[in-house]
Design a protein around this motif. Structure first.
Motif, mmCIF file in Angstrom:
data_model
loop_
_atom_site.group_PDB
_atom_site.id
_atom_site.type_symbol
_atom_site.label_atom_id
_atom_site.label_comp_id
_atom_site.label_asym_id
_atom_site.label_seq_id
_atom_site.Cartn_x
_atom_site.Cartn_y
_atom_site.Cartn_z
ATOM 1 N N TYR A 133 44.638 46.554 34.533
ATOM 2 C CA TYR A 133 45.582 45.561 35.055
ATOM 3 C C TYR A 133 46.773 45.400 34.118
ATOM 4 O O TYR A 133 47.923 45.307 34.569
ATOM 5 C CB TYR A 133 44.879 44.222 35.242
ATOM 6 N N PHE A 134 46.515 45.349 32.812
ATOM 7 C CA PHE A 134 47.614 45.220 31.850
ATOM 8 C C PHE A 134 48.584 46.396 31.962
ATOM 9 O O PHE A 134 49.789 46.237 31.745
ATOM 10 C CB PHE A 134 47.070 45.147 30.425
ATOM 11 N N LEU A 156 50.644 37.802 24.292
ATOM 12 C CA LEU A 156 49.350 37.822 24.981
ATOM 13 C C LEU A 156 49.051 36.481 25.635
ATOM 14 O O LEU A 156 48.689 36.421 26.820
ATOM 15 C CB LEU A 156 48.242 38.186 23.993
ATOM 16 N N TRP A 157 49.213 35.403 24.878
ATOM 17 C CA TRP A 157 48.762 34.090 25.333
ATOM 18 C C TRP A 157 49.678 33.482 26.397
ATOM 19 O O TRP A 157 49.206 32.890 27.370
ATOM 20 C CB TRP A 157 48.646 33.157 24.136
ATOM 21 N N HIS A 158 50.974 33.625 26.215
ATOM 22 C CA HIS A 158 51.923 32.936 27.089
ATOM 23 C C HIS A 158 52.448 33.804 28.232
ATOM 24 O O HIS A 158 53.004 33.262 29.198
ATOM 25 C CB HIS A 158 53.114 32.420 26.273
ATOM 26 N N ILE A 159 52.293 35.120 28.137
ATOM 27 C CA ILE A 159 52.896 35.988 29.151
ATOM 28 C C ILE A 159 51.854 36.867 29.839
ATOM 29 O O ILE A 159 51.686 36.812 31.063
ATOM 30 C CB ILE A 159 54.001 36.863 28.519
ATOM 31 N N ILE A 160 51.154 37.687 29.064
ATOM 32 C CA ILE A 160 50.245 38.671 29.656
ATOM 33 C C ILE A 160 49.071 37.996 30.366
ATOM 34 O O ILE A 160 48.768 38.308 31.530
ATOM 35 C CB ILE A 160 49.741 39.655 28.590
ATOM 36 N N LEU A 161 48.395 37.074 29.685
ATOM 37 C CA LEU A 161 47.217 36.446 30.291
ATOM 38 C C LEU A 161 47.560 35.619 31.533
ATOM 39 O O LEU A 161 46.847 35.720 32.548
ATOM 40 C CB LEU A 161 46.486 35.592 29.251
ATOM 41 N N PRO A 162 48.610 34.788 31.510
ATOM 42 C CA PRO A 162 48.942 34.068 32.755
ATOM 43 C C PRO A 162 49.277 34.997 33.918
ATOM 44 O O PRO A 162 48.962 34.684 35.072
ATOM 45 C CB PRO A 162 50.165 33.228 32.353
ATOM 46 N N MET A 163 49.895 36.135 33.636
ATOM 47 C CA MET A 163 50.214 37.077 34.701
ATOM 48 C C MET A 163 48.986 37.853 35.173
ATOM 49 O O MET A 163 49.025 38.490 36.232
ATOM 50 C CB MET A 163 51.288 38.067 34.221
ATOM 51 N N SER A 164 47.920 37.806 34.398
ATOM 52 C CA SER A 164 46.714 38.582 34.709
ATOM 53 C C SER A 164 45.585 37.704 35.231
ATOM 54 O O SER A 164 44.412 38.084 35.137
ATOM 55 C CB SER A 164 46.242 39.338 33.457
ATOM 56 N N LEU A 165 45.918 36.555 35.785
ATOM 57 C CA LEU A 165 44.888 35.626 36.260
ATOM 58 C C LEU A 165 43.918 36.264 37.255
ATOM 59 O O LEU A 165 42.702 36.070 37.140
ATOM 60 C CB LEU A 165 45.542 34.387 36.871
ATOM 61 N N THR A 170 38.355 37.997 38.197
ATOM 62 C CA THR A 170 37.447 39.056 38.646
ATOM 63 C C THR A 170 36.450 39.435 37.567
ATOM 64 O O THR A 170 35.235 39.463 37.797
ATOM 65 C CB THR A 170 38.254 40.299 39.055
ATOM 66 N N THR A 171 36.955 39.737 36.386
ATOM 67 C CA THR A 171 36.063 40.160 35.303
ATOM 68 C C THR A 171 35.157 39.023 34.855
ATOM 69 O O THR A 171 33.997 39.247 34.500
ATOM 70 C CB THR A 171 36.881 40.681 34.112
ATOM 71 N N GLY A 172 35.678 37.801 34.876
ATOM 72 C CA GLY A 172 34.838 36.666 34.514
ATOM 73 C C GLY A 172 33.673 36.494 35.470
ATOM 74 O O GLY A 172 32.532 36.268 35.046
ATOM 75 N N GLU A 240 42.479 41.258 44.541
ATOM 76 C CA GLU A 240 43.709 41.615 43.837
ATOM 77 C C GLU A 240 43.419 42.150 42.445
ATOM 78 O O GLU A 240 44.034 43.119 41.992
ATOM 79 C CB GLU A 240 44.622 40.390 43.742
ATOM 80 N N GLY A 241 42.456 41.534 41.765
ATOM 81 C CA GLY A 241 42.138 41.971 40.412
ATOM 82 C C GLY A 241 41.537 43.356 40.355
ATOM 83 O O GLY A 241 41.788 44.122 39.420
ATOM 84 N N LEU A 242 40.730 43.712 41.366
ATOM 85 C CA LEU A 242 40.095 45.028 41.371
ATOM 86 C C LEU A 242 41.031 46.124 41.858
ATOM 87 O O LEU A 242 40.943 47.268 41.415
ATOM 88 C CB LEU A 242 38.839 44.996 42.249
#
Length: 249
Positions: A133-134, A156-165, A170-172, A240-242
């Motif tokens: 996904y990244f 990572l914290w403010h940009i990548i992770l929020p965009m990868s919800l 899914t992984t969670g 969407e995540g998969l």
């Protein structure tokens, strides 16, 4: 017929001609599961282990996927292959050595033994899905963030992770379901109800002379319904995540 097992007596299940209408209708199996067999203790144990496993998988997996995807890491695909190879070993081949290690470290009959084991089981999948996904996120975001003075952690914290919800959801869920349903390691590493999880607890309902099918069905329904609700609630994020991780623009 599986649904009928929940609300009719065990003797009705063994009759020659089963009835589609429970007679009499009973909730005895739920009482037996929770009061007599202590299902709530197993549910609590599973919640602790599954939530801790999910949190650790997301933390470690997101850090690993971010480093392999957005940082200059030599041999990153070789590292990914090594991570993937961990999940290729059959569990039955690992349970013996891991049992000896857990015994030597004094981890038997503890949450830690299960959490560490489930982390190793779930981390390869979490890392691979998040990495995929990244990789779909445009690199221009990184350049713009650096121009604004955002560091690696902020990226990572403010940009990548929020965009990868969607991918995180899914992984969670996959990590949670894996830990929630796992039986072999839980059976090997735990021997008392204070640390046993749901699959082992339900297996303990049986004895040498009798299999309480109604109690087992009731307990199985109680622990399965929450998973179904979670999957249905997050269905859009899961799809969407998969799928998004497999699309490279």
């Amino acid at each position: 017929m599986a649904v009928l097992n929940l609300v009719q007596l065990d003797k009705a299940l063994t009759e020659g001609t089963p009835s589609l209408i429970p007679d009499p209708f009973t909730l005895e199996h739920y009482y037996n599961a929770f009061v007599e067999k202590g299902l709530h203790h197993y549910v609590l144990n599973s919640l602790v282990v599954s939530l801790a496993t999910t949190a650790l998988c997301l933390i470690v997996g997101s850090l690993a996927a971010f480093a392999l995807s957005r940082l200059e890491v030599k041999g990153r695909f070789g590292i990914l292959m090594v991570i993937l190879s961990v999940s290729m070993f059959p569990q039955i081949a690992l349970v013996g050595p891991l049992y000896l290690i857990a015994s030597d470290l004094g981890l038997l009959d503890t949450y830690r033994a299960l959490i560490i084991t489930y982390l190793a089981l779930g981390l390869p999948l979490v890392t691979w899905v998040l990495f995929g996904y990244f990789e779909t996120l445009p690199r221009e975001i990184d350049e713009a963030a650096r121009m604004d003075g955002v560091g690696v952690v902020g990226l990572l914290w403010h940009i990548i992770l929020p965009m990868s919800l969607p991918s995180l959801v899914t992984t969670g869920l996959l990590a949670f379901i894996t830990a929630w349903n796992e039986f072999l390691f839980a059976l090997a590493f735990t021997s008392d109800s204070d640390s046993q999880t749901i699959p082992v607890g339900i297996a303990n309902f049986t004895n040498q002379y009798y299999v309480p099918w109604g109690d087992i069905a009731a307990a199985s329904a109680v622990v399965t319904v929450p998973l179904i609700v979670l999957v249905l609630f997050f269905q859009r994020h899961i799809i969407e995540g998969l799928t998004q991780g497999g699309i490279k623009e």
